[in-house]
Design a protein around this motif. Sequence first.
Motif, mmCIF file in Angstrom:
data_model
loop_
_atom_site.group_PDB
_atom_site.id
_atom_site.type_symbol
_atom_site.label_atom_id
_atom_site.label_comp_id
_atom_site.label_asym_id
_atom_site.label_seq_id
_atom_site.Cartn_x
_atom_site.Cartn_y
_atom_site.Cartn_z
ATOM 1 N N ASP A 22 0.830 -1.210 0.000
ATOM 2 C CA ASP A 22 0.000 0.000 0.000
ATOM 3 C C ASP A 22 0.863 1.258 0.000
ATOM 4 O O ASP A 22 0.528 2.253 -0.659
ATOM 5 N N ARG A 23 1.968 1.227 0.716
ATOM 6 C CA ARG A 23 2.858 2.397 0.759
ATOM 7 C C ARG A 23 3.484 2.650 -0.618
ATOM 8 O O ARG A 23 3.615 3.789 -1.052
ATOM 9 N N LEU A 24 3.881 1.577 -1.282
ATOM 10 C CA LEU A 24 4.451 1.735 -2.617
ATOM 11 C C LEU A 24 3.420 2.307 -3.589
ATOM 12 O O LEU A 24 3.718 3.210 -4.372
ATOM 13 N N LYS A 25 2.198 1.797 -3.546
ATOM 14 C CA LYS A 25 1.161 2.300 -4.442
ATOM 15 C C LYS A 25 0.839 3.768 -4.158
ATOM 16 O O LYS A 25 0.561 4.542 -5.081
ATOM 17 N N ALA A 26 0.909 4.152 -2.882
ATOM 18 C CA ALA A 26 0.694 5.558 -2.545
ATOM 19 C C ALA A 26 1.807 6.426 -3.115
ATOM 20 O O ALA A 26 1.562 7.536 -3.605
ATOM 21 N N PHE A 27 3.014 5.907 -3.083
ATOM 22 C CA PHE A 27 4.136 6.623 -3.679
ATOM 23 C C PHE A 27 3.912 6.842 -5.168
ATOM 24 O O PHE A 27 4.082 7.937 -5.699
ATOM 25 N N ILE A 28 3.508 5.791 -5.865
ATOM 26 C CA ILE A 28 3.300 5.890 -7.304
ATOM 27 C C ILE A 28 2.224 6.924 -7.625
ATOM 28 O O ILE A 28 2.328 7.687 -8.580
ATOM 29 N N ALA A 29 1.179 6.945 -6.783
ATOM 30 C CA ALA A 29 0.082 7.882 -7.017
ATOM 31 C C ALA A 29 0.473 9.323 -6.697
ATOM 32 O O ALA A 29 -0.049 10.254 -7.304
#
Length: 202
Positions: A22-29
């Motif tokens: 989830d943290r990685l996906k938040a970074f991408i967004a």
Amino acid sequence: MKQFIVACALALPLIAHAGGVDRLKAFIAGAKTAEADFTQTVSDKNGRVSQQASGKMAFARPGKFRWDYSKPYEQVIVGDGVKLWLYDADLEQVTVKSLGDVIAGTPAALLAGDNAIEKYFALKDAGEADGLEWLEATPKNKDTTFERIRMGFKGDVLVQMELFDFFGQRTTLKLSRMVRNPTIAPSRFQFTPPKGADIIGE
């Protein structure tokens, strides 16, 4: 062998009780650009350190990044969105490759690529260890250099990456002085070979 790693460190939006994926996906967004200092250590399968390096990095998504190694040797790696340039100052040599052929299964695709991250990687949460929340990314492209990649977050910040290759080597990147979404001049992601340098590749 001078192994280069295209990766970076970023402050991420805070996600309460979120796992590494989830943290990685938040970074991408949420992160379009980033700058950080890094230290890089390469260890063999027995844990013996074979290489240490440090420098500064930056990127602008999608596909543009720059790594400036300052110690123990001067090396510059630039992805300009189309080509990847690798300059070795000691050898006075520039290697040029198509960025699309290089980036798909690498840390650059995790952090500086486009939003289709799960096209290239199988992602899973890897729990907590050493005070960090971890995720593990396994490249779907078997032609990649890396068998798997681990990313460790402390709070809302990515602070460490571990890259495992098929020969048992582990490359550890520790990230510091992270700045998320700074303004970066486009010229930083352009590379002009120094006069007199040998050019290999495209």
